[in-house]
Design an enzyme around this catalytic site. Sequence first.
Site, PDB file in Angstrom:
ATOM      1  N   HIS A 181       0.831  -1.034  -0.245  1.00 62.21           N
ATOM      2  CA  HIS A 181      -0.369  -0.346   0.028  1.00 62.21           C
ATOM      3  C   HIS A 181       0.903   1.682  -0.470  1.00 62.21           C
ATOM      4  O   HIS A 181       1.921   1.298   0.441  1.00 62.21           O
ATOM      5  CB  HIS A 181      -0.994   0.374   1.040  1.00 62.21           C
ATOM      6  CG  HIS A 181      -1.665   0.932   1.317  1.00 62.21           C
ATOM      7  ND1 HIS A 181      -1.797   1.586   1.523  1.00 62.21           N
ATOM      8  CD2 HIS A 181      -3.694   0.776   1.261  1.00 62.21           C
ATOM      9  CE1 HIS A 181      -2.470   3.225   1.634  1.00 62.21           C
ATOM     10  NE2 HIS A 181      -3.499   1.861   1.285  1.00 62.21           N
ATOM     11  N   ASP A 220     -10.803   1.806  -1.341  1.00 68.04           N
ATOM     12  CA  ASP A 220     -10.015   2.797  -0.403  1.00 68.04           C
ATOM     13  C   ASP A 220     -11.460   3.894   0.541  1.00 68.04           C
ATOM     14  O   ASP A 220     -10.359   4.686   1.454  1.00 68.04           O
ATOM     15  CB  ASP A 220      -9.621   3.944  -1.178  1.00 68.04           C
ATOM     16  CG  ASP A 220      -8.098   4.142  -1.037  1.00 68.04           C
ATOM     17  OD1 ASP A 220      -8.541   3.504   0.394  1.00 68.04           O
ATOM     18  OD2 ASP A 220      -7.429   5.604  -1.773  1.00 68.04           O
TER      19      ASP A 220
HETATM   20 MN    MN Z   1      -5.687   2.914   0.611  1.00 67.91          MN
END
Ligand code: MN
Length: 353
Positions: free
Chosen positions: A189, A313
């Site tokens: 990430h 997200d």
């Molecule tokens: Mn993210």
Amino acid sequence: MSPKRQLSQAKSKAKKRDFRRIATEEAFSVPEQMEAMKEVLARQTEYDPDLFLWKTQTDPNGPFNKPLLDLEGERMKIMDRDGVDMHLLSMTSTGVQMLAPEKAREVAIASNDQLAAVIQRHPTRFSGLATVPPQDVPAAIKEAERGVKKLKLNGIMINSHTNGEYLSDRKYWPLLEAIADMKVPLYIHPRAPIPAMAAAYRTDHLEHAIWGYQAETGLHGLRLITGGVFDAIPNLKVVLGHMGEALPYWLYRLDYMWCKVPVKFSDRAKLKKPPSEYFKQNFMITTSGMNWNPTLKFCIEVLGADNIMWAIDYPYQTSPDAVKFMNGAPISDVDKAKIFHKNAERVFHIKSE
Ligand code: MN
């Protein structure tokens, strides 16, 4: 409620359930992470792009603090409202990677325990990735193994660099080997660019998700390839968010410049295959934060629909946007089912319905 209204509600529910929806890059936090990051913030002397965001994240009146710490309240209501079946949860960036090694280990353990407990309470709504402290490789291996084998988590999450170092550095290879041996993926990430790169991103604050995250994390992914990681550990599976952090778009030129240009570098690794082959075989991408049909169609053409997974997200981008995007994507239902849930079930070992 009238029978007619009941029927129409049932119908719309049935319609919502055309596809199981597993969102694969969904952030959460635990009080231990918030407290530890407040301590880091208190010691801060100069501007740091990651800490700049942590100021917002640790602020109880800010937009992200409550949604990050909440798992079973508002989050589940939003999932129900938008027809999202499951969040694959991961501790929000920068995980434990800005903490001193011993503190990092403690917070990772506390977080993984809480994550496993919430999954146990809601096994059809949540799955999760284990947090590990890469700054202490033996401790990271131990926690990765505990997370997957004992806590039954679905993979490992690392937020790009740790103290300016990438996982292509050979000292991290035992950790990558341990992850590959367990047959779970490593999700890399973003966080803000390494200190050596950061200054150039400072102007206009390009250092966050607008551009810097992708430059940092795309470079990290590329360096795993060019560092020879996948020749040494061919079973390692890496997941990148944000439609592959721009790497899919660049594969032709990577191959050309690595293999064909008549300039040779004697200190480059000798790879068995062109860079794009590793990207196609060892990487998966997710749609997190990139709700855009041209990129989706391009990535399906380049990587195949088997290598793309849907993500929101949350809470940094919104759930309705991501759902609407994939519901309406101009692709076949077969591909849509793969991207919405089938690939995630296969790669993260999530029980199919
Ligand atoms: Mn993210």
